[in-house]
Design a protein around this motif. Structure first.
Motif, PDB file in Angstrom:
ATOM      1  N   PHE A  15      57.316  87.055-102.635  1.00 16.31           N
ATOM      2  CA  PHE A  15      56.105  87.433-103.355  1.00 16.31           C
ATOM      3  C   PHE A  15      54.948  87.822-102.437  1.00 16.31           C
ATOM      4  O   PHE A  15      53.809  87.941-102.894  1.00 16.31           O
ATOM      5  CB  PHE A  15      55.647  86.270-104.250  1.00 16.31           C
ATOM      6  CG  PHE A  15      56.677  85.839-105.255  1.00 16.31           C
ATOM      7  CD1 PHE A  15      57.076  86.690-106.271  1.00 16.31           C
ATOM      8  CD2 PHE A  15      57.267  84.589-105.173  1.00 16.31           C
ATOM      9  CE1 PHE A  15      58.021  86.307-107.196  1.00 16.31           C
ATOM     10  CE2 PHE A  15      58.223  84.184-106.098  1.00 16.31           C
ATOM     11  CZ  PHE A  15      58.605  85.049-107.113  1.00 16.31           C
ATOM     12  N   HIS A  34      50.258  86.198-110.087  1.00 13.49           N
ATOM     13  CA  HIS A  34      50.230  87.153-108.986  1.00 13.49           C
ATOM     14  C   HIS A  34      48.964  86.951-108.170  1.00 13.49           C
ATOM     15  O   HIS A  34      47.855  86.993-108.692  1.00 13.49           O
ATOM     16  CB  HIS A  34      50.262  88.583-109.517  1.00 13.49           C
ATOM     17  CG  HIS A  34      50.089  89.617-108.438  1.00 13.49           C
ATOM     18  ND1 HIS A  34      51.030  89.827-107.461  1.00 13.49           N
ATOM     19  CD2 HIS A  34      49.070  90.475-108.168  1.00 13.49           C
ATOM     20  CE1 HIS A  34      50.612  90.773-106.648  1.00 13.49           C
ATOM     21  NE2 HIS A  34      49.423  91.192-107.055  1.00 13.49           N
ATOM     22  N   ASN A  67      60.283  92.046-108.524  1.00 15.07           N
ATOM     23  CA  ASN A  67      59.104  91.411-109.094  1.00 15.07           C
ATOM     24  C   ASN A  67      57.969  92.422-109.211  1.00 15.07           C
ATOM     25  O   ASN A  67      58.189  93.631-109.066  1.00 15.07           O
ATOM     26  CB  ASN A  67      58.712  90.171-108.282  1.00 15.07           C
ATOM     27  CG  ASN A  67      58.342  90.481-106.838  1.00 15.07           C
ATOM     28  OD1 ASN A  67      57.649  91.450-106.541  1.00 15.07           O
ATOM     29  ND2 ASN A  67      58.810  89.644-105.912  1.00 15.07           N
ATOM     30  N   SER A  80      53.789  87.431-111.104  1.00 12.23           N
ATOM     31  CA  SER A  80      54.709  88.079-110.178  1.00 12.23           C
ATOM     32  C   SER A  80      56.126  88.133-110.713  1.00 12.23           C
ATOM     33  O   SER A  80      56.862  89.085-110.439  1.00 12.23           O
ATOM     34  CB  SER A  80      54.712  87.336-108.832  1.00 12.23           C
ATOM     35  OG  SER A  80      53.444  87.383-108.219  1.00 12.23           O
TER      36      SER A  80
END
Length: 627
Positions: A208, A408, A354, A400
């Protein structure tokens, strides 16, 4: 930047850091620790200014028709004072100061005020002078003029890219990890002051955190030189911008494998003597080599495609090219997009795409549609945009993952989701789809405004939502704060957020202009967006350019005070380079408190080191505000 420099006595490797600190007797304590109290030892660290009265202001440039705000910080609890604003030394306006809500997070025991002089539009050099509690001080100067940020900085930012070019002929023949294949990966840019590695992205193992690095710079240059050719031409910078855009595109052509994927990194463990420089993936602060050298959309592949497609348009419109032709750039972009559409998921560390994949692939599809007009790219863009909207909750926040568990947040490109959607909006012909995207943009902008205003926030710093997470551990509950949390999935990576702030500024302007016409003000004041969005957009840039508690302009060569040279930058600071910036205190897992440092250990890269994405994002912000 994103990693330590090679081990040497002034800059020890992470494994030896604790022993080295113990041997030298130095401490990583910082003024402004996790609980807001000063630490006992601050050797080698940049202290917060101690003056009883301070005025912090953008030290570089403010647009004539944009927001103009100075922050006043006073020791003690005085609730009033006076100010006056000077232009070329002459008083333009004056009045009383009113205290802002108490703010103890960074500078306990101090009172804050604001001076808003947005109504003053005449070009010139401005200063703010204040009197509080018997103290008197005058600010640094700032240039006010139309398109101020672009006019003041664009030339130096372009020079930074040219000075950062990587010219090692050894990169003409580099081995691919665990193979006998040798490939030409010459060109591109050094990633940071102390790092000769070349990265489309890094941190892919954490899923991420991928930042867009060299491809982002290449896309910003190609997009800006193409869309804003007149702006650069009037400044005498068009040819230089085109040259740098083609330099970036040429490198992306070389790192595109014959199979259709891009090489993620050319890496040698930050110059370690025992490390072979090669095409390779790596993990962690020790730079362990891995097979993860094939770029997913989120690992730079999407932005590389976008950059190549836009470079093809630039070549067509300008009649110029780099070593390779515009037709080659476009063929590369098409081939790589087709490949990643089929195999990109397999290049993700966890086998799942993602939000970063979505917004990177969306921008790639949009640029391919612009370059080709082929309907397949409109369909691909629609699918990615729809996926992004599914990751947005009712309040406007993005997640995300696919299940809405991980908010996110991103230390480098937090504004890129809205930027990609804004670009998609410009090529979507169907009114219903346009309306859905505009609603999503509006919700996201409003959510950021609410988040920023939920606590006392005198500098208007853009806050973020996050969950503390350790590698392999169970993440904690959603919380919010100013800075990047230090306990996160990378296991070690956090740094100053100059790029993040410039990305959010760009996003506020682009998305603000894309809202329903009734929400966009008439005329050119406030960059053509709502006043609250304009203030937020300007506040992020002001922080980078000196309106922060340290009074430091992170743009080297501009402003009254710059970061000192850092060991991890080999003592070199380039004019037009942007340092990583201010962070939360090192002893705070959630990134609370405040820190800026140039030592005492190799950890100083977190604050001082200049990094390619910072200058790329600042250039994009400058161009966006000026358009």
């Amino acid at each position: 930047m994103h990693q330590p420099s090679p081990p040497h006595p002034a800059c020890p490797c992470p494994r030896r850091r604790a022993l080295w600190l113990a041997a030298t007797g130095l401490s990583l304590g910082l003024l402004g620790s996790a609980n807001g109290a000063p630490s006992a030892k601050v050797e080698g660290l940049v202290r917060l200014p101690r003056a009883a009265l301070q005025v912090q202001i953008n030290q570089v440039g403010l647009d004539s028709l944009g927001p103009k705000v100075a922050v006043v910080s006073s020791a003690g609890r005085a609730s009033s004072g006076r100010y006056r604003v000077l232009r070329e030394g002459r008083v333009q306006t004056e009045g009383p100061l009113s205290a802002l809500p108490a703010f103890e997070a960074w500078t306990p025991g101090r009172q804050h005020f604001q001076v808003d002089f947005s109504a003053l539009t005449a070009p010139g050099r401005y200063q703010v002078e204040v009197w509080v509690g018997g103290q008197h001080v005058r600010s640094a100067t700032v240039q006010v003029e139309p398109q101020a940020l672009f006019r003041q900085t664009a030339g130096a930012l372009l020079d930074y890219f040219r000075q950062s070019r990587h010219l090692d002929e050894g990169d003409r023949r580099r081995r691919i990890f665990e193979t006998d294949r040798v490939v030409d990966v010459w060109g591109g840019w050094r990633d940071a002051g102390g790092d000769t590695g070349k990265y489309l992205s890094h941190l892919g193992y954490a899923n991420f955190f991928n930042p867009q690095q060299a491809p982002m710079a290449a896309w910003v240059l190609a997009h800006s030189a193409h869309e804003s050719a007149g702006l650069f031409a009037r400044a005498g910078l068009l040819r230089q911008a085109q040259d740098e855009a083609f330099w970036g595109a040429d490198y992306l052509h070389r790192v595109l494998d014959e199979e259709g994927y891009f090489y993620t990194t050319v890496f040698d463990r930050w110059g370690a003597a025992d490390a072979e420089r090669m095409v390779v993936g790596y993990e962690g602060e020790d730079g362990v080599y891995t097979r993860g050298y094939r770029s997913a959309f989120r690992a730079g592949g999407g932005l590389a495609i976008a950059a190549l497609a836009r470079a093809a348009l630039l070549a067509e419109s300008s009649g110029r090219q780099g070593e390779f032709s515009g037709a080659t750039y476009l063929a590369d972009a098409r081939r790589a997009f087709s490949h990643l559409q089929t195999f990109g998921r397999s290049y993700c560390a966890n086998g799942q795409e993602n939000l970063i994949d979505d917004y990177s692939a969306l921008l790639a599809a949009v640029e391919l549609l612009r370059a080709t007009g082929d309907a397949e790219y409109l369909q691909a863009a629609r699918e990615r945009a729809a996926q992004m909207l599914q990751r947005q909750d009712g309040e406007g926040h993005f997640y995300s993952d696919a299940v809405g568990q991980r908010p996110h947040y991103h230390a480098v490109e937090a504004g890129l989701p809205l930027i990609s959607l804004s670009h998609y909006l410009s090529i979507e012909p169907e009114a219903a789809r346009q309306a859905s995207v505009r609603q999503a943009l509006g919700r996201a902008l409003d959510a950021q405004q609410r988040l920023d205003q939920a606590v006392a926030n005198p500098y208007g710093y853009a806050r973020q939502r996050f969950r503390l997470a350790a590698a392999g551990g169970t993440p904690g509950p959603i919380q919010s704060g100013f800075f990047m949390p230090h306990r996160n999935e990378t296991g070690y990576w956090w740094q100053g957020e100059s790029a993040r702030l410039a990305s959010l500024s760009t996003a506020a302007v682009l998305a603000g202009r894309a809202l329903e016409p009734s929400a966009v003000p008439a005329g050119s004041a406030n960059f053509g967006i709502r006043a609250d969005l304009a203030r937020s957009a300007q506040a992020q840039l002001d922080w980078i350019l000196g309106r922060n508690p340290y009074g430091i302009s992170m743009l080297y060569g501009f402003g009254a005070r710059n970061p000192p040279a850092a060991p991890s930058s080999a003592g070199v600071m380039l004019r037009g380079g942007v340092s990583n910036g201010i962070t939360g205190a090192p002893d705070s897992e959630a990134g609370g408190g405040l820190a800026f440092a140039n030592g005492p250990s190799e950890d100083q890269w977190r604050w001082n080191e200049q990094w390619l994405p910072h200058s790329a994002w600042l250039l994009l912000a400058a161009v966006t505000l000026a358009r």
